[in-house]
Write a protein that holds these residues in place. Structure first.
Motif, short mmCIF file in Angstrom:
data_model
loop_
_atom_site.label_atom_id
_atom_site.label_comp_id
_atom_site.label_asym_id
_atom_site.label_seq_id
_atom_site.Cartn_x
_atom_site.Cartn_y
_atom_site.Cartn_z
N ILE A 8 0.84 -1.20 0.00
CA ILE A 8 0.00 0.00 0.00
C ILE A 8 0.88 1.24 0.00
CG2 ILE A 8 -1.88 -1.21 1.15
CD1 ILE A 8 -1.07 0.11 3.76
N PRO A 9 0.34 2.40 -0.42
CA PRO A 9 1.13 3.63 -0.45
C PRO A 9 1.52 4.09 0.96
CG PRO A 9 -0.83 3.82 -1.83
CD PRO A 9 -0.99 2.58 -1.03
N LEU A 10 2.59 4.87 1.03
CA LEU A 10 3.11 5.35 2.32
C LEU A 10 2.05 6.10 3.10
CD1 LEU A 10 5.48 5.95 4.28
CD2 LEU A 10 5.92 8.01 2.93
N GLU A 11 1.38 7.07 2.47
CA GLU A 11 0.41 7.90 3.21
C GLU A 11 -0.74 7.07 3.76
OE1 GLU A 11 2.69 10.66 0.63
OE2 GLU A 11 1.70 8.74 0.32
N GLU A 12 -1.20 6.08 3.00
CA GLU A 12 -2.27 5.22 3.50
C GLU A 12 -1.79 4.41 4.69
OE1 GLU A 12 -4.86 1.28 2.15
OE2 GLU A 12 -3.97 2.54 0.60
N ALA A 13 -0.57 3.88 4.59
CA ALA A 13 -0.02 3.09 5.69
C ALA A 13 0.16 3.94 6.95
CB ALA A 13 1.31 2.48 5.27
N GLN A 14 0.66 5.16 6.80
CA GLN A 14 0.83 6.03 7.96
C GLN A 14 -0.52 6.37 8.59
OE1 GLN A 14 3.08 9.08 5.90
NE2 GLN A 14 4.93 8.60 7.08
N ALA A 15 -1.51 6.66 7.75
CA ALA A 15 -2.84 7.00 8.27
C ALA A 15 -3.44 5.82 9.03
CB ALA A 15 -3.76 7.43 7.13
N ARG A 16 -3.26 4.62 8.51
CA ARG A 16 -3.81 3.44 9.18
C ARG A 16 -3.11 3.19 10.51
NH1 ARG A 16 -4.86 -1.19 4.63
NH2 ARG A 16 -5.04 -2.45 6.54
N ARG A 66 8.05 4.08 -4.21
CA ARG A 66 8.59 5.38 -3.82
C ARG A 66 9.93 5.16 -3.13
NH1 ARG A 66 4.90 9.47 -0.18
NH2 ARG A 66 6.36 11.23 0.04
N GLU A 67 10.95 5.88 -3.56
CA GLU A 67 12.30 5.67 -3.05
C GLU A 67 12.73 6.80 -2.13
OE1 GLU A 67 15.58 3.77 -5.37
OE2 GLU A 67 14.32 4.40 -7.05
N PHE A 68 13.53 6.43 -1.13
CA PHE A 68 14.14 7.40 -0.24
C PHE A 68 15.65 7.21 -0.30
CE2 PHE A 68 9.90 6.58 1.50
CZ PHE A 68 9.38 7.86 1.38
N LEU A 69 16.31 8.14 -0.98
CA LEU A 69 17.74 8.06 -1.20
C LEU A 69 18.49 8.86 -0.15
CD1 LEU A 69 17.78 8.63 -5.07
CD2 LEU A 69 17.59 6.45 -3.83
N ARG A 70 19.55 8.29 0.35
CA ARG A 70 20.38 9.02 1.31
C ARG A 70 21.18 10.11 0.58
NH1 ARG A 70 22.32 3.32 2.26
NH2 ARG A 70 20.54 3.05 0.84
N GLY A 71 21.33 11.24 1.25
CA GLY A 71 22.07 12.34 0.64
C GLY A 71 22.56 13.34 1.67
N TRP A 72 23.41 14.25 1.21
CA TRP A 72 23.92 15.32 2.07
C TRP A 72 23.45 16.66 1.53
CZ3 TRP A 72 25.81 15.72 6.76
CH2 TRP A 72 26.33 16.96 7.17
N ALA A 112 4.62 0.29 -0.23
CA ALA A 112 5.26 0.50 -1.53
C ALA A 112 6.37 1.56 -1.45
CB ALA A 112 4.22 0.89 -2.58
N ILE A 113 7.40 1.24 -0.65
CA ILE A 113 8.53 2.15 -0.52
C ILE A 113 9.82 1.35 -0.66
CG2 ILE A 113 7.34 3.83 0.92
CD1 ILE A 113 8.69 2.58 3.37
N LYS A 114 10.90 2.05 -0.95
CA LYS A 114 12.22 1.45 -1.07
C LYS A 114 13.24 2.41 -0.48
CE LYS A 114 15.48 -0.35 -4.51
NZ LYS A 114 15.72 -0.57 -5.95
N PRO A 115 13.99 1.96 0.53
CA PRO A 115 13.94 0.65 1.18
C PRO A 115 12.81 0.56 2.19
CG PRO A 115 15.60 2.01 2.22
CD PRO A 115 15.06 2.82 1.09
N GLY A 116 12.46 -0.66 2.59
CA GLY A 116 11.49 -0.82 3.67
C GLY A 116 10.18 -1.47 3.30
N LYS A 117 10.07 -2.12 2.17
CA LYS A 117 8.80 -2.70 1.74
C LYS A 117 8.19 -3.66 2.76
CE LYS A 117 6.94 -5.66 -1.94
NZ LYS A 117 7.29 -6.37 -3.19
N PRO A 118 8.95 -4.62 3.33
CA PRO A 118 8.30 -5.62 4.19
C PRO A 118 8.07 -5.16 5.62
CG PRO A 118 10.60 -6.15 3.97
CD PRO A 118 10.37 -4.93 3.11
#
Length: 407
Positions: free
Chosen positions: A6-14, A348-354, A274-280
């Motif tokens: 499921i999408p991030l926002e839906e998962a957070q809301a739940r 949806r991806e979350f890339l590490r950065g500076w 549905a995020i990367k990293p962290g799907k499971p």
């Protein structure tokens, strides 16, 4: 057919819908720092309580700004002038001192001099006359709201609470957290680690990440990949408000957290985002006989970056929600890229950065097991699903990692 992530926002809301703020308690201002107001705070006094001087100088009447003046007294902070004066007279006044009753202006001392025993104007008179006066109630007035419910209490907020007349503040109880590391490959002592083993660093990382938002955090583990070992670990977490596991949340033969939770009596709310990293990631609840509030269990992936990213987006917002925070989700800012990025896929991806304050440089290593790249980053670059390739200078959104992403 197995449901998809499921999408991030839906998962957070739940997840956030499963929790309510914990019970209210009253603590002294010092003890409230780092916590959140459970109710609006109203001033018990007015500040300033009288008209004050904002500068060192001399108080004069508003109709007599040209001088000369005879100095007839002094008003110092904590020691007000109690007499009266009129045109042609002045009262020496210090910053923060109460303005004499008949004064309407303060002339700064740099614009004044003495001649023949009288104070004279050698610079400019204030325009308007009240330029250097802090009026009564300028900051706040008795009965007015100084902070809304949900405000995070930091140093400035603690000072405001005390200045407005409060010694104790109403806040929600801080949650009790249990962190469980699971995996046969994990070893507790990083100095005694065989080649086939990995130091159990996720528990320390998650404990440190959550510490500012919890009353007590207990670490259990490393826990072996068996139903019996997991059952023992969960039994040791029976009094926790929140349980977070790291590892064993995927679909491999040794990923037993989900069936162990179900056997323990927990009810799965959702699994896979549905995020990367962290799907499971999984979220479940378990009823407690002695409480009307269920335990909330968050199962995080075992890869360290995946564990961090999912804790950032789920565990920290949950802990803020349980403390009654006004803002529970991490904030984003817009910035520009210092390097190009490839197009991405359906997650949806979350890339590490500076981020240097002007632009963001993605870290060259984005593997979910690479802790060094996480430690070298201060933002997560947000890449929505199916984002097109981007070039240097293109705008992106990033999540700030400092303070859990809350300003």
């Amino acid at each position: 057919m197995k449901p998809g992530p499921i999408p991030l926002e839906e998962a957070q809301a739940r997840l956030l819908a499963l929790a309510e703020p914990l019970a209210v308690e009253h603590v002294d201002v010092d003890g409230a720092v780092g916590r959140y107001l459970s109710a609006p705070l109203h001033a018990r006094r007015t500040q300033p309580s009288a008209d004050l001087s904002a500068m060192d100088g001399y108080a004069v009447t508003a109709g007599d700004l040209g001088g000369p003046w005879q100095v007839v007294g002094e008003s110092a902070a904590g020691h007000p002038f109690t007499g009266t004066f009129g045109d042609g007279e002045a009262v020496r006044i210090s910053t923060g001192a109460i303005l004499p009753a008949d004064a309407g202006a303060v002339i700064v001392q740099e614009d004044l001099g003495f001649r023949d025993g009288h104070l004279t104007l050698i610079g400019e008179a204030p325009q308007p006359a009240g330029k250097h006066i802090r009026r009564r109630g300028m900051d706040f007035a008795e009965g007015g709201e100084v902070m809304p419910a949900g405000t995070a209490i930091g140093p400035a907020q603690a000072a405001l609470a005390m200045a407005s007349g409060h010694r104790y503040l109403p806040v929600h109880r801080m949650p009790r957290l249990v962190v469980i590391d699971s995996g046969d490959e994990l070893v507790a002592d990083p100095e005694c680690c065989e080649p086939h083993q990995i130091p159990a660093s996720n528990g320390a990382m998650l404990t440190a990440l959550a510490r500012p938002l919890t009353a007590e955090t207990i670490r259990i583990g490393p826990v072996a990949d068996t139903m019996e070992a997991l059952a023992t670990a969960f039994a040791g977490a029976a009094d926790a408000d929140v349980i977070v596991t790291s590892g064993g949340a995927s679909v491999g033969d040794h990923d037993l957290v989900r069936p162990a939770l179900e056997k323990w009596g927990a009810n799965l709310d959702f699994w896979r985002v549905a995020i990367k990293p962290g799907k499971p990631i999984l979220v479940a609840t378990r009823a407690r006989p002695a409480s009307d509030r269920p335990q909330i269990i968050i199962g995080l992936p075992g890869n360290p970056v995946s564990s961090y990213v999912t804790a950032y987006h789920f565990l920290l917002p949950l802990l803020r929600r349980m403390q009654g925070a006004g803002k529970v989700l991490p904030m984003q800012i817009k910035t520009r890229l210092s390097a190009s990025l490839r197009a991405n896929g359906p997650r949806r991806e979350f890339l590490r950065g500076w981020w240097n304050g002007e632009s963001v440089m993605p870290h060259p290593l984005q593997d979910s097991g690479a802790l060094a790249s996480l430690a070298a980053s201060n933002v997560l670059i947000d890449r929505p699903s199916f984002s097109a390739a981007t070039d240097i200078g293109d705008e992106v959104r990033v999540f700030l990692l400092q303070n859990g992403g809350i300003a």
